[in-house]
Scaffold this active site. Structure first.
Site, short mmCIF file in Angstrom:
data_model
loop_
_atom_site.label_atom_id
_atom_site.label_comp_id
_atom_site.label_asym_id
_atom_site.label_seq_id
_atom_site.Cartn_x
_atom_site.Cartn_y
_atom_site.Cartn_z
N ASP A 66 0.82 -1.22 0.00
CA ASP A 66 0.00 0.00 0.00
C ASP A 66 0.85 1.27 0.00
O ASP A 66 0.32 2.37 0.12
CB ASP A 66 -0.91 0.03 1.24
CG ASP A 66 -2.23 -0.71 1.02
OD1 ASP A 66 -2.65 -0.87 -0.15
OD2 ASP A 66 -2.84 -1.12 2.03
N HIS A 167 -11.27 7.08 5.07
CA HIS A 167 -10.37 8.24 5.17
C HIS A 167 -11.13 9.48 4.71
O HIS A 167 -11.93 9.40 3.77
CB HIS A 167 -9.16 8.10 4.23
CG HIS A 167 -8.03 7.26 4.75
ND1 HIS A 167 -7.31 6.40 3.93
CD2 HIS A 167 -7.45 7.19 5.97
CE1 HIS A 167 -6.35 5.83 4.64
NE2 HIS A 167 -6.42 6.27 5.89
N ALA A 255 -8.04 -1.54 -3.74
CA ALA A 255 -7.40 -1.41 -2.42
C ALA A 255 -8.06 -0.31 -1.61
O ALA A 255 -7.65 -0.02 -0.48
CB ALA A 255 -5.92 -1.10 -2.59
N CYS A 261 -5.31 9.58 -3.13
CA CYS A 261 -4.54 8.68 -2.26
C CYS A 261 -3.14 8.41 -2.82
O CYS A 261 -2.24 8.10 -2.06
CB CYS A 261 -5.20 7.31 -2.15
SG CYS A 261 -6.86 7.29 -1.56
#
Ligand code: ARG
Length: 282
Positions: A66, A167, A255, A261
């Site tokens: 990640d 998030h 993901a 991101c």
């Protein structure tokens, strides 16, 4: 500040769905490595060629699938970088690599106490000089105030209520000092009131585009890079005088991530000094 705004990215060399720490991740739906690389290259070209960004790279690390999601490296203001402390052990291995990158590039690396989770720009976004910070699934509310103190900025916490939007940057996108796009269903009632009080113009994103991570967009000036499949937000952006640049990012949706991101702003400065309202020299 350099004339081209700089963003940090990490190539998807070791990207994959190797664990499940949010509702999007399913190890039975692995990422297509070649497609992920193509999509990441496509985003990088949009950022450089259309948004006028300079892309800085950190070295990808084996065992950190990640790490492509650099928004979670920390948050930068001027020469200060507050390092993330990941909630999940699966991502904590990224921390020393990002700390080393920040230090090697001249940032003063600030850390929170070990027991306080904070996931960087993924959960903390500036609207003007105010930091709006999301909590519950990843970052902790008590960490927000520490981050605000470290950076010397006013900080307002927003409670997130939908685990798909774990998030803040998955459901909220500041466009300029007055305007932001958001998915109202991802916030509790009080957070929606705070947003309405703080942001003069809020553009609501419909659920079918919110789940395409429409809000997870990179904004540089009047240009916005975002995932494909968000025509309503694109139309709203045009009406507001922004130019959307859609680029496919579905491999990263697997993901739980998209354009924002995959980037971290490296040149964030305060618009005004807190005391006298004197603009900082850009
Ligand atoms: N799989 C990553 C995680 O769950 C995705 C991170 C997405 N980053 C973001 N800023 N929303 O942590």
């Amino acid at each position: 500040m350099s004339p081209r705004p700089r963003v940090l990215m990490v190539p998807p060399t070791y990207y994959g769905i190797e664990y499940e720490i949010n509702p999007w991740m399913d190890r039975r739906q692995p990422a297509d490595t070649a497609a992920a690389q193509r999509q990441w290259d496509g985003l990088r070209s949009v950022l450089v060629d259309r948004l006028g960004a300079e892309v800085c790279l950190a070295e990808p690390q084996r065992g950190c699938p990640d790490m492509v999601f650099t928004a979670n490296a920390g948050i930068v203001l001027g020469d200060q970088a507050v390092l993330s402390r990941f909630r999940h052990a699966e991502r904590q291995g990224e921390e020393p690599h990002f700390a080393a990158w920040f230090a090697a590039h001249g940032y003063n690396v600030q850390r929170l106490p070990d027991e306080i989770a904070f996931e960087g720009e993924g959960d903390a976004l500036f609207v003007g000089d105010t930091l709006l910070a999301g909590y519950l699934y990843r970052s902790e509310v008590r960490g927000h105030q520490r981050v605000g103190e470290l950076l010397g900025v006013r900080t307002l916490s927003l409670e997130l209520t939908d685990p798909r939007f774990y998030h803040l940057d998955t459901c909220f996108c500041p466009l300029d000092g007055q305007t932001a796009a958001y998915f109202p269903g991802a916030f509790d009632e009080y957070a929606r009131r705070v947003l309405a009080a703080e942001v003069p113009l809020l553009v609501a994103v419909v659920e079918e585009e919110a789940v395409r991570f429409a809000c997870n967009a990179v904004v540089l000036g009047r240009h916005v890079a975002l995932n494909t499949g968000c025509p309503n937000l694109e139309a709203d952006l045009r009406t507001l005088g922004f130019t959307p640049h859609a680029t496919p990012l579905d491999e990263f949706l697997k993901a739980g991530g998209s354009a924002k991101c995959l980037t971290l702003h490296l040149d964030r400065q305060l618009v005004r000094c807190l005391d006298g309202g004197v603009p900082e020299v850009p």
